[in-house]
Scaffold this motif. Structure first.
Motif, short mmCIF file in Angstrom:
data_model
loop_
_atom_site.label_atom_id
_atom_site.label_comp_id
_atom_site.label_asym_id
_atom_site.label_seq_id
_atom_site.Cartn_x
_atom_site.Cartn_y
_atom_site.Cartn_z
N UNK A 68 9.72 -5.13 9.24
CA UNK A 68 10.49 -6.38 10.02
C UNK A 68 10.71 -6.05 11.57
N UNK A 69 10.85 -4.67 11.83
CA UNK A 69 10.93 -4.44 13.27
C UNK A 69 9.63 -4.89 13.87
N UNK A 70 8.54 -4.79 13.48
CA UNK A 70 7.31 -4.78 13.95
C UNK A 70 7.22 -6.30 14.03
N UNK A 71 7.49 -7.22 13.02
CA UNK A 71 6.52 -8.63 12.98
C UNK A 71 8.00 -9.51 13.52
N UNK A 108 0.80 -1.24 -0.13
CA UNK A 108 -0.12 -0.18 -0.01
C UNK A 108 1.03 1.29 -0.16
N UNK A 109 1.87 1.43 0.83
CA UNK A 109 2.70 2.52 0.92
C UNK A 109 3.62 2.62 -0.13
N UNK A 110 4.24 1.43 -0.46
CA UNK A 110 5.19 1.70 -1.68
C UNK A 110 4.41 2.15 -3.11
N UNK A 127 12.71 1.63 3.87
CA UNK A 127 11.93 2.23 4.80
C UNK A 127 10.81 1.37 5.57
N UNK A 128 10.00 1.23 4.74
CA UNK A 128 8.98 0.20 4.92
C UNK A 128 9.42 -1.31 5.28
#
Length: 284
Positions: free
Chosen positions: A94-97, A52-54, A88-89
């Protein structure tokens, strides 16, 4: 290899790392655990947000530099901004999951980890399905919110650029994915705690930077796939023939690159590192 590990573990104390046993090909007990399905959901949502973001970033850049609507060809975020959006995404997601699913967000990464026996076959298959579905839904949201822009500016679909042959595109995808998956293996290698304790690593950071750098290099060639789910989701929602013409490149290339990275890390670097760890400390 097992002998080397045994010597190191007995001689150098609790801080030395022992490799966990390879994951079973199929673990029936895994299928009964909520953590398994929670990880699949995490991969789905992460890939949805990633696309969505990219894709919005790609479409926004193309609309801002459209000569029919703007005379400023230097406007928008540029290729550098697009690369930052992808890198960045990946860093954020990766940090979140990472603690839930491992933060793969890419069938090529999952395939490489499966070859290295880090995940079971059912987990690998379900991750890939979740990632592809998440990519389709992410692109679907973009089209639902900005249909005219999505259709007019290519839907973020990967295509082989004019002037490049299929071999060049395939090579770009193989090498780009090798860089990414090699970074994943290196950044998440637990043996670094014993072998390179002086080098602190926040795993999502180098992984995100790898994605960023590969995009800078290969956006002009293929638009940068290195993620079959990303290419598949955009092609499904965009639906034009051009998006499907070279779709095989964005599957075959990343899978070959991931396989080479897995073999290189597991059988070249890691096989040597066990012996190097023992010999260097025995000489200390």
């Amino acid at each position: 290899m097992g002998k080397d590990i045994e010597v190191a573990s007995h001689e150098y104390g609790a801080k030395d790392y022992q490799d966990p046993p390879p994951a079973d090909l199929i673990d029936p007990e895994e299928l009964t655990k909520w953590s398994f399905y929670r990880a699949i959901i995490a991969e789905f949502i992460a890939t949805l947000l990633f696309l969505y973001i990219t894709v919005l970033t790609v479409i926004g850049y193309k609309s801002q530099t459209d000569p029919d609507h703007s005379t400023d060809q230097c406007g928008g975020v540029g290729i550098l901004g697009i690369a930052w959006a992808f890198g960045g995404m990946i860093f954020v997601l990766v940090y979140c999951t990472a603690g839930i699913s491992g933060g793969h967000i890419n069938p090529a990464v999952t395939f490489g980890l499966f070859l290295a026996r880090k995940v079971t076959l059912p987990r690998a298959v379900m991750y890939m399905v979740a990632q592809c579905l998440g990519a389709v839904c992410g692109c679907g949201l973009v089209k639902a919110f900005q249909k005219s822009y999505y259709t007019n500016y290519g839907g973020g679909a990967n295509e082989l650029a004019d002037g490049y042959n299929k071999g060049t595109g395939l090579g770009a995808e193989i090498i780009g994915t090798f860089v990414l998956v090699y970074t994943v293996f290196s950044a998440t290698d637990p043996k670094r705690n014993a072998r390179d304790s002086h080098v602190p690593v926040l795993a999502p950071l180098p992984i995100g930077f790898a994605v960023f750098m590969v995009h800078l290099a290969t956006i002009p060639i293929t638009g940068t796939g290195i993620n079959p789910a990303r290419s598949f989701g955009a092609a499904v929602i965009y639906g034009k023939e051009k998006a499907w013409d070279d779709q095989w490149i964005f599957w075959v290339g990343p899978m070959i690159g991931a396989a080479i990275a897995a073999i290189y890390h597991q059988f070249v670097l890691r096989a040597g590192s066990v012996k190097a760890l023992g010999s260097s400390r025995s000489n200390a």
